[in-house]
Each structure stands twice: as C-alpha cells, then as structure tokens.
Design a protein around this motif. Sequence first.
Motif, PDB file in Angstrom:
ATOM      1  N   ARG A  90      37.610  61.510   3.816  1.00 36.30           N
ATOM      2  CA  ARG A  90      36.142  61.145   3.626  1.00 36.30           C
ATOM      3  C   ARG A  90      35.564  60.850   2.273  1.00 36.30           C
ATOM      4  O   ARG A  90      34.869  59.911   1.974  1.00 36.30           O
ATOM      5  CB  ARG A  90      35.333  62.610   3.953  1.00 36.30           C
ATOM      6  N   GLN A  91      36.306  61.490   1.050  1.00 35.58           N
ATOM      7  CA  GLN A  91      35.993  60.894  -0.284  1.00 35.58           C
ATOM      8  C   GLN A  91      36.559  59.590  -0.286  1.00 35.58           C
ATOM      9  O   GLN A  91      35.860  58.882  -1.170  1.00 35.58           O
ATOM     10  CB  GLN A  91      36.472  62.146  -1.238  1.00 35.58           C
ATOM     11  N   GLU A 112      24.175  60.451   1.851  1.00 34.03           N
ATOM     12  CA  GLU A 112      24.735  61.756   2.530  1.00 34.03           C
ATOM     13  C   GLU A 112      23.445  62.431   2.855  1.00 34.03           C
ATOM     14  O   GLU A 112      22.589  62.887   1.943  1.00 34.03           O
ATOM     15  CB  GLU A 112      25.481  62.549   1.255  1.00 34.03           C
ATOM     16  N   LYS A 113      23.134  62.877   4.045  1.00 35.65           N
ATOM     17  CA  LYS A 113      22.077  63.520   4.555  1.00 35.65           C
ATOM     18  C   LYS A 113      22.155  64.273   5.773  1.00 35.65           C
ATOM     19  O   LYS A 113      23.344  63.966   6.538  1.00 35.65           O
ATOM     20  CB  LYS A 113      20.828  62.581   4.774  1.00 35.65           C
ATOM     21  N   TYR A 133      25.585  56.502   6.401  1.00 36.71           N
ATOM     22  CA  TYR A 133      25.181  57.825   6.388  1.00 36.71           C
ATOM     23  C   TYR A 133      26.281  58.563   6.755  1.00 36.71           C
ATOM     24  O   TYR A 133      27.026  58.481   7.794  1.00 36.71           O
ATOM     25  CB  TYR A 133      23.956  58.007   7.406  1.00 36.71           C
ATOM     26  N   THR A 134      26.267  59.697   6.260  1.00 34.57           N
ATOM     27  CA  THR A 134      27.209  60.893   6.543  1.00 34.57           C
ATOM     28  C   THR A 134      26.818  62.057   6.090  1.00 34.57           C
ATOM     29  O   THR A 134      25.827  62.253   5.370  1.00 34.57           O
ATOM     30  CB  THR A 134      28.695  60.494   5.605  1.00 34.57           C
ATOM     31  N   PHE A 155      30.839  59.184   9.984  1.00 37.60           N
ATOM     32  CA  PHE A 155      30.018  58.245   9.296  1.00 37.60           C
ATOM     33  C   PHE A 155      29.263  57.383  10.364  1.00 37.60           C
ATOM     34  O   PHE A 155      29.813  56.676  11.419  1.00 37.60           O
ATOM     35  CB  PHE A 155      30.808  57.205   8.297  1.00 37.60           C
ATOM     36  N   ILE A 174      33.858  57.166   0.921  1.00 35.71           N
ATOM     37  CA  ILE A 174      32.955  57.176  -0.094  1.00 35.71           C
ATOM     38  C   ILE A 174      33.247  56.265  -1.181  1.00 35.71           C
ATOM     39  O   ILE A 174      32.473  55.569  -1.755  1.00 35.71           O
ATOM     40  CB  ILE A 174      32.477  58.660  -0.683  1.00 35.71           C
ATOM     41  N   ASN A 216      35.614  63.739   9.873  1.00 34.36           N
ATOM     42  CA  ASN A 216      34.532  63.607   9.372  1.00 34.36           C
ATOM     43  C   ASN A 216      33.849  62.410   9.975  1.00 34.36           C
ATOM     44  O   ASN A 216      34.463  61.736  10.532  1.00 34.36           O
ATOM     45  CB  ASN A 216      34.661  63.294   7.851  1.00 34.36           C
ATOM     46  N   PRO A 226      26.038  65.973   4.492  1.00 31.53           N
ATOM     47  CA  PRO A 226      26.563  66.518   3.498  1.00 31.53           C
ATOM     48  C   PRO A 226      27.157  67.454   3.410  1.00 31.53           C
ATOM     49  O   PRO A 226      27.912  67.787   4.640  1.00 31.53           O
ATOM     50  CB  PRO A 226      25.035  67.053   2.789  1.00 31.53           C
TER      51      PRO A 226
END
Length: 296
Positions: A216-217, A232-233, A203-204, A195, A220, A193, A206
């Motif tokens: 990834r989680q 997240e966008k 930012y990462t 970032f 976050i 993933n 969605p």
Amino acid sequence: MQYYNQNTLIYFNGEFAKAHSAGVDLFGQSLHYGYGAFEGLRAYATHNGTRIFKAEEHFERLKNSCEAIGIDYHWNNQDLIEKTYKLLGLNNLRSAYIRPLVFSGSNMHLNADSESSLMIAAWEWGPYLGHNLLRVFTSSIERPTPKSFRIDAKVSGQYINSILATSEALKNGYDEALLLDQNGFVAQASSENLFIEKDYTIYTPPLSNIFPGITRQTVIDICQELNFDLVEKNLTIQDVHEADSAFLCGTAAEIIGIKEVDQIIYQEEWEHTIGASIQRKYKNLVLEQENYEVII
C-alpha cells in the motif's frame, strides 16, 4: 498446491532442515490460540540476480508484530535476511514467496509464553489472486476494530477473520471480499488494501481501521513519483460502486485490477486506468528495471 517435497529445506531455529521432518508442537499456544506472528515477502529474478523486495521493512514489521502481542523476538533482522537468501539458494529458487513465522512454546494457559521459535519457508507462487480482473463482493464479515486488536500487527489468529470473508466470497461465486469497518466504511479486502479511481484521482481508506500494508505504501510512493493525485479518506460502498475503476494490492497478490463489485461492472477499460499504470510501474520496480514506460 504442494508447498514442499521431500527435499525442501526451511530455516528453523538457526538451522536449515527438511520441511517434512521439522515437526509440530501439539501443545503450542500458536496452534491452539493463534498466538504467533508472520510475514509475507517476495523474491524476484532481476537482472541483478535474485532480490527480495523491501526485505528490511518486512522483517522490521515482523519484529513489531511480535512486540505488539508480547512474543519474544530475539533475532537479528539482517542475519535473517542473509539466511533467507541462503534458503532461496539451497532450494534453487530465483522467484519465490517467503513466509517467516514466529510461534510460541508449549503453554495451555492464556499468559504469554516466554519461549519463541522462528521458521522461514519459501516456495514458487504466482500472484495470490491470479492475473485476471477480479469479481469482488461486500462481505458480511466485519473488519476487527482497533479497540479490540492491534490491527497493524500481522498476527496469526487475526486471519480467521480473513478466512471467513474469503470463504464467503468463494461460496457466492466471487474471487475476493471487501470488509467494512465498525462504522460502515470500506476498510480493505480480506488480505489486501483497496484503491479506487474517480475522475483521475486515486482514493484509499485511511490507516485508522486497515492494515498498513507495505505494498500500500509503495503504491502511495508511486503516485507521488508519477504525480497522480491521491487522497486518503473514508470510503462508502457507494463510493466503490460509483468509481471509474479499482484495484487491490498486497505482497502476495501484488497489484490486481477489479472487474466488478457486487455485480456492478466498471466501465473503464483496465488498461486505460491509472491503476494499470501503477501496476506496470510496480512490476518494473520489483524487477529493478530502471527504464520503464508508463501509459495512461
């Protein structure tokens, strides 16, 4: 690299067996059609002994991946975790990468086979992409769409896409590839993933078109714990090019910074980025070191 030798043991259908003599079903659906599911876990040598990071989450995802594509999953995850710890001990491994694989039986038809087997292997393996900052490029290979495949499942056949993207990156002199989704937004790397950092915000992409990585989680969660702003966008490749810094994350790769994307070099020194702080916190987390220092 050599993943096993004459003495390496694997866990295979309820027993510990020599890896070199386990055998392969040449008529299995998994071999012919990629009809199987797998996981990747890491064990770390901590002051509390050998510990598998987020073992429950990984084995639960393995179960969910099998159910997503109709493979029978008849194992108890807590028992599999215990067997994995025993496997590490039998192979004298304190730090290791762990690979469970569920695969189907002999069946040349395209209907789901009723039989399934499970194998767990482990070997010493450093960070998948090494320790140096990465050179990354935008691949011509597109991330599979959610309408064509359950992209939240870790399924063997899906990784043909990743092999093609990685091979393309290496052929062009890069370390890793970024894949766009069907709408032209940046999705993820071949197996990690993404970032990015811009103006002190992380930012990462969605979850819609990416693999929902456990690492990834974790990133976050770290951002929330350390009060880093995270959004997240949908990201364009221009967003990635114009970022202050960027990094990839995954169980195999852990957290690794990016030096450049498409020959555009990030000017921010990696050690001064939020990503580097997250990297240090992650290392302390997996090593179960409670007293850590975060430097921004």
